[in-house]
Write an enzyme that holds these catalytic residues in place. Structure first.
Site, PDB file in Angstrom:
ATOM      1  N   ARG A 227       0.845  -1.195   0.000  1.00  0.00           N
ATOM      2  CA  ARG A 227       0.000   0.000   0.000  1.00  0.00           C
ATOM      3  C   ARG A 227       0.876   1.240   0.000  1.00  0.00           C
ATOM      4  O   ARG A 227       1.902   1.297   0.673  1.00  0.00           O
ATOM      5  CB  ARG A 227      -0.901   0.018   1.243  1.00  0.00           C
ATOM      6  CG  ARG A 227      -1.919   1.154   1.310  1.00  0.00           C
ATOM      7  CD  ARG A 227      -2.994   1.016   0.276  1.00  0.00           C
ATOM      8  NE  ARG A 227      -4.113   1.910   0.488  1.00  0.00           N
ATOM      9  CZ  ARG A 227      -4.234   3.122  -0.069  1.00  0.00           C
ATOM     10  NH1 ARG A 227      -3.289   3.592  -0.867  1.00  0.00           N
ATOM     11  NH2 ARG A 227      -5.307   3.859   0.181  1.00  0.00           N
TER      12      ARG A 227
ATOM     13  N   THR B 211      -1.933   5.827  12.739  1.00  0.00           N
ATOM     14  CA  THR B 211      -3.266   5.392  13.153  1.00  0.00           C
ATOM     15  C   THR B 211      -3.852   6.326  14.206  1.00  0.00           C
ATOM     16  O   THR B 211      -5.022   6.714  14.133  1.00  0.00           O
ATOM     17  CB  THR B 211      -3.225   3.952  13.692  1.00  0.00           C
ATOM     18  OG1 THR B 211      -2.708   3.086  12.671  1.00  0.00           O
ATOM     19  CG2 THR B 211      -4.609   3.476  14.092  1.00  0.00           C
TER      20      THR B 211
ATOM     21  N   CYS C 171       5.297  -1.636  -9.798  1.00  0.00           N
ATOM     22  CA  CYS C 171       4.066  -2.284  -9.321  1.00  0.00           C
ATOM     23  C   CYS C 171       4.405  -3.510  -8.475  1.00  0.00           C
ATOM     24  O   CYS C 171       5.130  -4.397  -8.929  1.00  0.00           O
ATOM     25  CB  CYS C 171       3.194  -2.684 -10.498  1.00  0.00           C
ATOM     26  SG  CYS C 171       1.700  -3.564  -9.995  1.00  0.00           S
TER      27      CYS C 171
ATOM     28  N   CYS D 202       0.820   3.180  -9.023  1.00  0.00           N
ATOM     29  CA  CYS D 202       0.842   3.583 -10.440  1.00  0.00           C
ATOM     30  C   CYS D 202       0.330   5.005 -10.615  1.00  0.00           C
ATOM     31  O   CYS D 202       0.866   5.780 -11.410  1.00  0.00           O
ATOM     32  CB  CYS D 202       0.027   2.611 -11.275  1.00  0.00           C
ATOM     33  SG  CYS D 202      -1.676   2.358 -10.700  1.00  0.00           S
TER      34      CYS D 202
END
Length: 630
Positions: A374, A410, A569, A605
């Protein structure tokens, strides 16, 4: 709102849509309706009291008629709609209903939309959490006396910081921001599932599998809600027999909690020019594996971080290794997406890193059980945009509240959601009509601990852009951490957006990188790792990674960067396939290909593509990864 809170007939039909249920094997959101507290009225096929009459879906068979794509959409009305079911969105939702319930206002409707098929399925983080926001939101969250407490915590017992060379792990002092005394190692994926249950208990309408794909604007130009994407569209862009039009969710206030580089957040930032007074956001790519290891290698609660190898001196990044649960290790690697070498492959760097003795000694004899990746925000204080706009606000990581030196976000995400909730509830109860502006949220944010801690460390991440690279950044960051503590009159700038940092393959300083072949024991090929993400996309749908002209993209990018997309990627989505024969591949010898079904929604991307011509958009709701223990 109406005297009773009901689920509209249109929403029930949408939940049971064949297109939604067939798009993945995951549970439908219907189970959430069935688990409502007993005080909530049973869902009915009636309309909400103050809504206009909702049209019924035709009982006639769906025809493959393109006019369906422009048909009027069903709508629902709520007080607040929250886009995104991560820590920020759920914290905002819980706080809103806490305030409403405390004010004896049970009809105050809060609806949360999450694109993942299950709550938490798209969540990935380290994660060591600082519990300050949780303690405030749900004081008994970890109490032994609470039967519904979150049971997935491992208290941190020790901290280690290492500088890696190819063979050695050299102890080094960690900055005070990385002191984890009193913190907990968790699977954020599991914690979000738990938070969703707490949200439902206080009366939040939580709907996973609903991908918000369009921002709705009112007559005055303010945001008035969102629409979900259509289901059942084929690759050719035409409706299939299972077609269902998307739904509109109208709200007096819309909170965007999409996480890093949210697709709707991008649109809102552009429309309202929210970055006019801030620097560009910069990003990192985080890759993570969860391992089950031998008991003799397990040190419960141990937290380790590293800098240095395998990354070159001109590339920001590092790793983590957290021992948690029962003989489990969270292992991760972060690479700043402003890396210059187009031949660098973050996934391959991660795989070869595990062969360093510092890691291999822990992983030996173990088993990798999960993988994911991520993008994450690294811009910090100077990259925070204006967070409020007519009709709503940005909260959590979608606004960029990650504390990079602390390696935590968080607690700041949750706190921002709570601050936005308090401002939202006050605004909506004081102003009964018209577009709201959450000025109070902006003010509360600037007076909060979020602002203070991000301002204090604002110069650390950009300090790595210096002639000495990693070494210079470490030295300056140490000076900031121990002596200056942000009390300086200057604020360092980021050089520019990450995509602009990539050098052409022909640049004299660029060298090709040869990576070792994975051994299948510690390191793995990319498709093996993707198989551990549980990712799933129906193939017969439009490609959600939008490139207007694939071959025009190849003609522009391949000669300059020699296949950069295939390397940045972490899921094998992009390929340049060799084409033989005269006239093949427009003379390039290659054809650009997008394997969208592999996509794990990391957003890299959309961030790193040099010409910014790849647009990540939401696929059908419920699709994407189904992460485990991430």
């Amino acid at each position: 709102m109406a005297a009773t809170r009901r689920i509209s007939s249109a929403l029930l039909r949408r939940i049971n849509s064949p297109a939604l249920l067939s798009s993945s094997s995951r549970c439908s959101p219907l189970h959430l309706l069935q688990q409502r507290p007993t005080s909530t009225p049973t869902p009915t096929a009636t309309t909400l009291g103050t809504l206009g009459t909702l049209r019924s879906f035709s009982s006639a068979p769906r025809l493959q008629n393109e006019s369906l794509l422009t048909a009027e959409r069903e709508f629902d009305e709520v007080d607040v709609v929250i886009v995104g079911g991560g820590p920020a969105g759920l914290s905002a939702a819980i706080r809103l209903k806490q305030l409403a319930n405390a004010s004896n206002n049970p009809d105050f409707r809060v609806l949360l939309l999450e694109k993942a098929g299950d709550m938490g399925a798209h969540i990935l983080s380290g994660a060591v959490i600082e519990p300050s926001a949780l303690n405030e939101l749900l004081p008994d969250w970890n109490s032994p006396d609470n039967p519904a407490r979150f049971e997935g915590t491992t208290a941190v017992t020790s901290d280690r910081m290492r500088f890696l060379t190819k063979k050695w792990a050299i102890p080094m002092p960690g900055p005070p921001q990385m002191n984890n005394h009193g913190n907990f190692i968790v699977s954020l994926n599991e914690m979000v599932k738990w938070l969703a249950e707490r949200a439902e208990e206080v009366g939040v309408d939580v709907f996973p599998g609903f991908a918000a794909s369009e921002v709705l604007y009112g007559p005055d130009g303010g945001v008035m809600g969102v629409a979900t994407n259509d289901l059942g569209i084929g690759k050719d862009g035409k409706p299939k027999p299972s077609f269902e039009r998307g739904m509109e969710f109208h709200a007096r206030c819309t909170l965007f909690a999409e996480g890093c580089h949210g697709s709707l957040t991008k649109q809102v930032i552009k429309k309202f020019d929210l970055r006019r007074d801030s620097q560009p956001q910069t990003y990192g790519l985080g890759l993570k594996e969860v391992w089950e290891i031998k008991p003799e290698n397990f040190v419960k609660g141990q937290v380790s971080h590293t800098l240095g190898w395998p990354l070159p001196n001109n590339t920001y990044g590092g790793s983590w290794m957290y021992h948690f649960g029962d003989n489990k290790v969270s292992l991760g690697f972060v690479v700043g997406l402003d890396y210059p070498n187009p031949y660098l492959t973050p996934y391959s760097e991660f795989q070869r890193m595990k062969h360093h003795p510092f890691f291999s000694s822990v992983l030996a004899g173990g088993k990798c059980i999960s993988y994911g990746a991520r993008a994450l925000n690294e811009g910090g204080f100077q990259s925070i945009p204006k967070v409020s706009f007519p009709g709503g606000a940005l909260i959590g990581d979608t606004a960029g509240f990650l504390n990079v030196p602390k390696i935590k976000g968080t607690h700041t995400s949750m706190k921002s959601g709570m601050l936005a909730a308090e401002a939202t509830y006050a605004a909506l109860t004081e102003k009964t009509s018209g577009t709201v502006m959450l000025y109070a949220y902006e003010d509360a944010l600037r007076a909060s601990t979020i602002w203070k801690e991000l301002k204090q460390v604002r110069n650390m991440r950009p300090s790595f852009h210096n002639p000495l690279g990693l070494i210079g950044g470490v030295l300056y960051s140490g000076l900031e951490a121990y002596i200056l503590k942000g009390r300086v009159p200057w604020t360092l700038k980021h050089p520019g957006p990450d995509h602009a940092a990539t050098l052409p393959a022909s640049h004299p300083s660029v060298q090709k990188i040869s990576y070792p072949k994975p051994d299948g024991i510690l390191s793995f090929d990319i498709l093996t790792s993707v198989s551990r993400t549980g990712t799933n996309h129906e193939e017969d749908q439009p490609v959600h990674l939008r490139v207007k002209d694939w071959q025009a993209h190849a003609r522009r990018e391949f000669p300059r960067f020699d296949g950069l997309e295939n390397r940045f990627c972490p899921a094998g989505v992009y390929e340049y396939v060799e084409e033989e024969g005269e006239g093949k591949g427009d003379g390039l010898g290659v054809r650009f290909q997008i394997n969208a079904q592999n996509c794990i929604h990391c957003k890299t991307c959309d961030i790193k593509a040099p010409s910014q011509d790849i647009e990540w958009s939401t696929p059908q709701g419920g699709e994407g990864p189904k992460y485990y223990m991430t």
